[in-house]
Design a protein around this motif. Structure first.
Motif, PDB file in Angstrom:
ATOM      1  N   THR A 133     -11.764  47.010  46.663  1.00 37.16           N
ATOM      2  CA  THR A 133     -12.863  46.344  47.367  1.00 37.16           C
ATOM      3  C   THR A 133     -12.555  44.894  47.743  1.00 37.16           C
ATOM      4  N   ASP A 134     -13.469  44.322  48.562  1.00 38.93           N
ATOM      5  CA  ASP A 134     -13.221  43.008  49.155  1.00 38.93           C
ATOM      6  C   ASP A 134     -13.337  41.838  48.177  1.00 38.93           C
ATOM      7  N   LYS A 135     -13.763  42.093  46.943  1.00 41.86           N
ATOM      8  CA  LYS A 135     -13.794  40.980  45.976  1.00 41.86           C
ATOM      9  C   LYS A 135     -12.379  40.501  45.637  1.00 41.86           C
ATOM     10  N   TRP A 136     -11.377  41.342  45.973  1.00 41.00           N
ATOM     11  CA  TRP A 136      -9.981  40.998  45.717  1.00 41.00           C
ATOM     12  C   TRP A 136      -9.246  40.600  47.001  1.00 41.00           C
ATOM     13  N   LEU A 137      -9.981  40.266  48.071  1.00 46.43           N
ATOM     14  CA  LEU A 137      -9.336  39.972  49.347  1.00 46.43           C
ATOM     15  C   LEU A 137      -8.324  38.829  49.238  1.00 46.43           C
ATOM     16  N   ALA A 138      -8.626  37.822  48.432  1.00 44.15           N
ATOM     17  CA  ALA A 138      -7.698  36.695  48.267  1.00 44.15           C
ATOM     18  C   ALA A 138      -6.357  37.159  47.697  1.00 44.15           C
ATOM     19  N   SER A 139      -6.389  38.176  46.826  1.00 39.01           N
ATOM     20  CA  SER A 139      -5.137  38.668  46.242  1.00 39.01           C
ATOM     21  C   SER A 139      -4.285  39.402  47.271  1.00 39.01           C
ATOM     22  N   ALA A 140      -4.920  39.946  48.319  1.00 35.35           N
ATOM     23  CA  ALA A 140      -4.168  40.646  49.364  1.00 35.35           C
ATOM     24  C   ALA A 140      -3.242  39.676  50.091  1.00 35.35           C
ATOM     25  N   ARG A 141      -3.722  38.475  50.366  1.00 40.04           N
ATOM     26  CA  ARG A 141      -2.894  37.467  51.060  1.00 40.04           C
ATOM     27  C   ARG A 141      -1.716  37.037  50.185  1.00 40.04           C
ATOM     28  N   ILE A 142      -1.974  36.899  48.890  1.00 37.90           N
ATOM     29  CA  ILE A 142      -0.892  36.545  47.963  1.00 37.90           C
ATOM     30  C   ILE A 142       0.107  37.692  47.848  1.00 37.90           C
TER      31      ILE A 142
ATOM     32  N   ALA B  17       7.375  23.680  40.850  1.00 41.29           N
ATOM     33  CA  ALA B  17       5.934  23.818  40.640  1.00 41.29           C
ATOM     34  C   ALA B  17       5.283  22.472  40.346  1.00 41.29           C
ATOM     35  N   CYS B  18       5.936  21.673  39.508  1.00 38.07           N
ATOM     36  CA  CYS B  18       5.374  20.359  39.156  1.00 38.07           C
ATOM     37  C   CYS B  18       5.287  19.433  40.366  1.00 38.07           C
ATOM     38  N   ILE B  19       6.224  19.578  41.295  1.00 39.42           N
ATOM     39  CA  ILE B  19       6.216  18.738  42.497  1.00 39.42           C
ATOM     40  C   ILE B  19       5.194  19.234  43.522  1.00 39.42           C
ATOM     41  N   SER B  20       5.048  20.554  43.626  1.00 43.49           N
ATOM     42  CA  SER B  20       4.279  21.132  44.740  1.00 43.49           C
ATOM     43  C   SER B  20       2.823  21.451  44.424  1.00 43.49           C
ATOM     44  N   TYR B  21       2.403  21.465  43.148  1.00 42.58           N
ATOM     45  CA  TYR B  21       1.047  21.921  42.834  1.00 42.58           C
ATOM     46  C   TYR B  21      -0.064  21.113  43.508  1.00 42.58           C
ATOM     47  N   PRO B  22       0.121  19.805  43.780  1.00 41.35           N
ATOM     48  CA  PRO B  22      -0.971  19.089  44.459  1.00 41.35           C
ATOM     49  C   PRO B  22      -1.233  19.593  45.884  1.00 41.35           C
ATOM     50  N   TYR B  23      -0.263  20.307  46.463  1.00 42.92           N
ATOM     51  CA  TYR B  23      -0.395  20.760  47.850  1.00 42.92           C
ATOM     52  C   TYR B  23      -1.052  22.131  47.970  1.00 42.92           C
ATOM     53  N   GLY B  24      -1.452  22.723  46.839  1.00 42.63           N
ATOM     54  CA  GLY B  24      -2.201  23.967  46.889  1.00 42.63           C
ATOM     55  C   GLY B  24      -1.381  25.178  46.494  1.00 42.63           C
ATOM     56  N   ILE B  25      -2.109  26.254  46.162  1.00 47.69           N
ATOM     57  CA  ILE B  25      -1.488  27.464  45.650  1.00 47.69           C
ATOM     58  C   ILE B  25      -0.596  28.151  46.680  1.00 47.69           C
ATOM     59  N   THR B  26      -1.012  28.109  47.969  1.00 47.94           N
ATOM     60  CA  THR B  26      -0.228  28.779  49.010  1.00 47.94           C
ATOM     61  C   THR B  26       1.135  28.126  49.161  1.00 47.94           C
ATOM     62  N   THR B  27       1.170  26.814  49.135  1.00 46.06           N
ATOM     63  CA  THR B  27       2.451  26.091  49.239  1.00 46.06           C
ATOM     64  C   THR B  27       3.360  26.442  48.064  1.00 46.06           C
ATOM     65  N   MET B  28       2.787  26.497  46.864  1.00 46.70           N
ATOM     66  CA  MET B  28       3.571  26.837  45.679  1.00 46.70           C
ATOM     67  C   MET B  28       4.176  28.227  45.811  1.00 46.70           C
ATOM     68  N   ILE B  29       3.381  29.182  46.290  1.00 43.98           N
ATOM     69  CA  ILE B  29       3.874  30.554  46.420  1.00 43.98           C
ATOM     70  C   ILE B  29       4.992  30.635  47.458  1.00 43.98           C
ATOM     71  N   TYR B  30       4.814  29.940  48.596  1.00 46.37           N
ATOM     72  CA  TYR B  30       5.873  29.922  49.612  1.00 46.37           C
ATOM     73  C   TYR B  30       7.188  29.413  49.024  1.00 46.37           C
ATOM     74  N   LEU B  31       7.114  28.335  48.262  1.00 43.07           N
ATOM     75  CA  LEU B  31       8.329  27.761  47.678  1.00 43.07           C
ATOM     76  C   LEU B  31       8.944  28.691  46.637  1.00 43.07           C
ATOM     77  N   PHE B  32       8.103  29.310  45.800  1.00 45.79           N
ATOM     78  CA  PHE B  32       8.606  30.248  44.799  1.00 45.79           C
ATOM     79  C   PHE B  32       9.303  31.430  45.460  1.00 45.79           C
ATOM     80  N   VAL B  33       8.702  31.957  46.507  1.00 50.20           N
ATOM     81  CA  VAL B  33       9.294  33.089  47.229  1.00 50.20           C
ATOM     82  C   VAL B  33      10.642  32.687  47.826  1.00 50.20           C
ATOM     83  N   ALA B  34      10.688  31.509  48.458  1.00 49.99           N
ATOM     84  CA  ALA B  34      11.936  31.040  49.077  1.00 49.99           C
ATOM     85  C   ALA B  34      13.041  30.857  48.042  1.00 49.99           C
ATOM     86  N   ILE B  35      12.696  30.243  46.907  1.00 43.93           N
ATOM     87  CA  ILE B  35      13.693  30.012  45.857  1.00 43.93           C
ATOM     88  C   ILE B  35      14.267  31.323  45.341  1.00 43.93           C
ATOM     89  N   ASN B  36      13.395  32.287  45.084  1.00 45.90           N
ATOM     90  CA  ASN B  36      13.862  33.549  44.512  1.00 45.90           C
ATOM     91  C   ASN B  36      14.650  34.399  45.502  1.00 45.90           C
TER      92      ASN B  36
END
Length: 474
Positions: free
Chosen positions: A311-320, A365-384
Motif C-alpha cells: 500500500t501507499d503508506k510505504w511510497l517513500a520506500s519505493a523511491r529509495i 555519511a558524516c560529511i553528507s548527512y546535512p544535505y538530506g537522506i537522498t543525497t546520502m543514498i546517492y553517494l552510498f550507491v556510487a561508492i559501492n
C-alpha cells in the motif's frame, strides 16, 4: 564407492539447497508483504535501529568457529565442547553489557522506548549461541536436508507468530519477538538433529588452535555487518524513525533480490557451466547476465510493487528502493571477486577491503548527512558501485584479468539491461493502471532482453537454454 557417495551427497545437497533457497524466498515474500500491510514504517524503524547491535554481538559470540570447525581435518568432541562453552560464555557477557548499555543506545537515538525493546531483542543472540556447536556439526557433515527443515520450520513458525502479534496490536514488539522465535526454533532443531551433548569438562585449548583462522572471519564479518547496516544507524541518529523504517523496508526488498541472485548463481554455476571453476570470465558473464536485468528490473517496478503489495503508506520506500536496487545489481559481481580472492587464500585482503569500505562510508555519511537522506543514498550507491574496481585491483594480482577484459565481460549485459529499463520507464509514463504498467514493464524488458541475446548468439544465454531443455527432457 566413496566417489559414488560423494556424488550422491552433492546431488542431494544441490536439490535440498534449491528447495531451501526457493521456499525461503517465497515465505519471506509472503510474510514480508503481510507484515508490511499491518505495521507502519515507524515500527520497522524502531527495530531497524537495533539491528546492527544484535548482528555484531551475534558475530562476536560465534567468532567464525563454525567455519573453523568445518575446515579442521580431524575433529573431536572436545573441539565442539570448547566452542559451545566459549560461545555461551561470550554471549552471556555481551548480553549483560548490552543490557546495561540499553539506556545509552536509547539516548543516542533519542528514543526512550528502545530501552525495554533492546533488552528483549538482544536475547536472541544469546539463545543463538546455544546452537552454534550443533549447527557446526550439521554443517560439517553436509546435513543439507536437516538444515532445510530447520530453516523453513523456523521461518514459518516465527512468521505466523509475527502476524498474530501484529493483528493484535503489538506493533514493533511483534518484529522483535519474531526474531526470537526464529532463533529459538532453529536452536532447538539444531540440537534435535545433531544428536550431540556438551560435557562439563571444559578445556578451551582447542579455541587457541582455531583462533588464527576464526579471528579473520570474525573481523571480516563484523565489518560486512557495519557496511550493510551503517545507513540504518546514521538515519536513526540524524533523521526520524519513520525514515529509518522506509529505508529498512526498501533495503529489505533489495537484499532479498540480490541474495536470491547470488544463491541462484552459486547453486547453478556448477551444473550449467562445467568449466566455470577454471574460467573467471565465464563466471563474470554469467553473473552479469543474471544480475543486471533482474535488479534493474526490480528498480523499474519498485513503485508498482510497493503500492500493490504493501500500500501507499510505504511510497517513500519505493523511491529509495529504486536507488538501492541499482547498487544491488553490482553486489553479486563484487561477491564474485571476493569469492575468487578467498578461494586463493587471500582472506586478509578480503578483510582489509571490507574495513576500508566501512571507513569510507562512515566518512561520507558524516560529511553528507546535512544535505538530506537522498543525497546520502546517492553517494552510498556510487561508492559501492565504484568499489567493484577496488575488488578488481586485488583480484588481478591472483587471477590474470585485465580491466578491458572485465568490461567486455559485463558491459554488454549492463548496457542492454539499462537501455531496456530506461525505455520501459518512458514507454509506461502515461499509464495510470498499476497492474497494466507492471505487466508491460516486465514483459517488455524480459522478452526484448532474451530476444536480443538470442539474435546476438550469446554463449551464456544458449548454454542456459540448453540446460533448461535437458532438465525438462530428464
Amino acid at each position: 564407492m566413496a566417489e559414488e557417495t560423494l556424488k550422491q551427497k552433492t546431488a542431494k545437497g544441490l536439490f535440498w539447497g534449491f528447495i531451501n533457497n526457493g521456499t525461503q524466498q517465497l515465505l519471506n515474500l509472503f510474510f514480508g508483504i503481510f507484515l508490511a500491510r499491518l505495521l507502519t514504517p515507524a515500527d520497522y524503524g524502531m527495530v531497524g535501529m537495533l539491528t546492527i547491535f544484535s548482528l555484531i554481538a551475534g558475530s562476536l559470540q560465534e567468532s567464525g568457529f563454525i567455519a573453523a570447525l568445518a575446515n579442521k581435518k580431524e575433529i573431536t568432541h572436545d573441539d565442539y565442547n570448547a566452542v559451545f562453552w566459549f560461545s555461551v560464555s561470550c554471549s552471556a557477557i555481551l548480553y549483560i553489557l548490552l543490557y546495561l548499555s540499553a539506556p545509552l543506545i536509547a539516548e543516542f537515538y533519542r528514543t526512550p522506548e528502545l530501552v525495554p525493546l533492546s533488552r528483549l531483542a538482544f536475547l536472541s543472540f544469546f539463545i543463538a549461541s546455544l546452537g552454534i556447536a550443533p549447527r557446526a556439526i550439521l554443517f560439517r557433515n553436509l546435513k543439507v536436508k536437516e538444515n532445510t527443515i530447520i530453516s523453513l520450520s523456523s521461518l514459518t513458525l516465527s512468521g505466523i507468530t509475527a502476524i498474530v502479534l501484529a493483528v493484535n496490536g503489538f506493533a514493533y514488539w511483534g518484529i522483535a519477538i519474531q526474531t526470537m522465535v526464529f532463533v529459538l526454533i532453529g536452536t532447538m532443531l539444531n540440537w534435535y538433529f545433531a544428536h550431540w551433548k556438551p560435557s562439563f569438562r571444559i578445556d578451551f585449548s582447542p579455541i587457541k588452535e582455531m583462533f588464527g583462522f576464526s579471528s579473520k572471519m570474525l573481523i571480516t564479518q563484523v565489518f560486512i555487518i557495519i557496511n550493510q547496516n551503517l545507513f540504518s544507524v546514521l538515519l536513526g541518529k540524524f533523521y526520524t524513525k519513520q525514515e529509518v523504517g522506509d529505508f529498512s523496508q526498501a533495503n529489505n526488498w533489495n537484499n532479498k533480490g540480490h541474495a536470491l541472485i547470488t544463491g541462484m548463481i552459486n547453486g547453478v554455476t556448477q551444473p550449467v557451466l562445467a568449466s566455470v571453476a577454471n574460467d573467471p570470465h565465464k563466471m563474470l558473464r554469467f553473473t552479469a547476465f543474471i544480475s543486471f536485468p533482474a535488479m534493474f528490473g526490480l528498480s523499474l517496478i519498485a513503485k508498482e510493487f510497493i503500492l500493490i503489495t504493501i500500500t501507499d503508506k510505504w511510497l517513500a520506500s519505493a523511491r529509495i528502493m529504486q536507488l538501492l536496487c541499482i547498487w544491488g545489481a553490482f553486489i553479486p559481481v563484487n561477491n564474485l571477486f571476493s569469492l575468487l580472492l578467498v578461494s586463493r587464500g587471500r582472506s586478509s585482503v578480503f578483510m582489509f577491503n571490507s574495513i576500508a569500505l566501512s571507513v569510507l562510508q562512515l566518512i561520507t555519511a558524516c560529511i553528507s548527512y546535512p544535505y538530506g537522506i537522498t543525497t546520502m543514498i546517492y553517494l552510498f550507491v556510487a561508492i559501492n558501485i565504484l568499489w567493484m574496481f577496488v575488488w578488481y585491483l586485488f583480484a588481478r594480482r591472483e587471477i590474470p584479468l585485465t580491466l578491458w577484459s572485465i568490461l567486455k565481460d559485463i558491459a554488454p549485459y549492463f548496457l542492454l539491461a539499462a537501455s531496456l529499463t530506461i525505455a520501459a520507464h518512458y514507454i509506461t509514463l502515461g499509464i495510470t493502471s498499476l497492474y497494466l504498467s507492471l505487466a508491460i514493464k516486465v514483459v517488455f524488458v524480459a522478452s526484448l532482453y532474451a530476444l536480443v541475446l538470442w539474435k546476438m548468439q550469446s554463449v551464456i544465454f544458449n548454454e542456459c537454454i540448453q540446460f533448461i531443455k535437458k532438465k525438462k527432457i530428464s
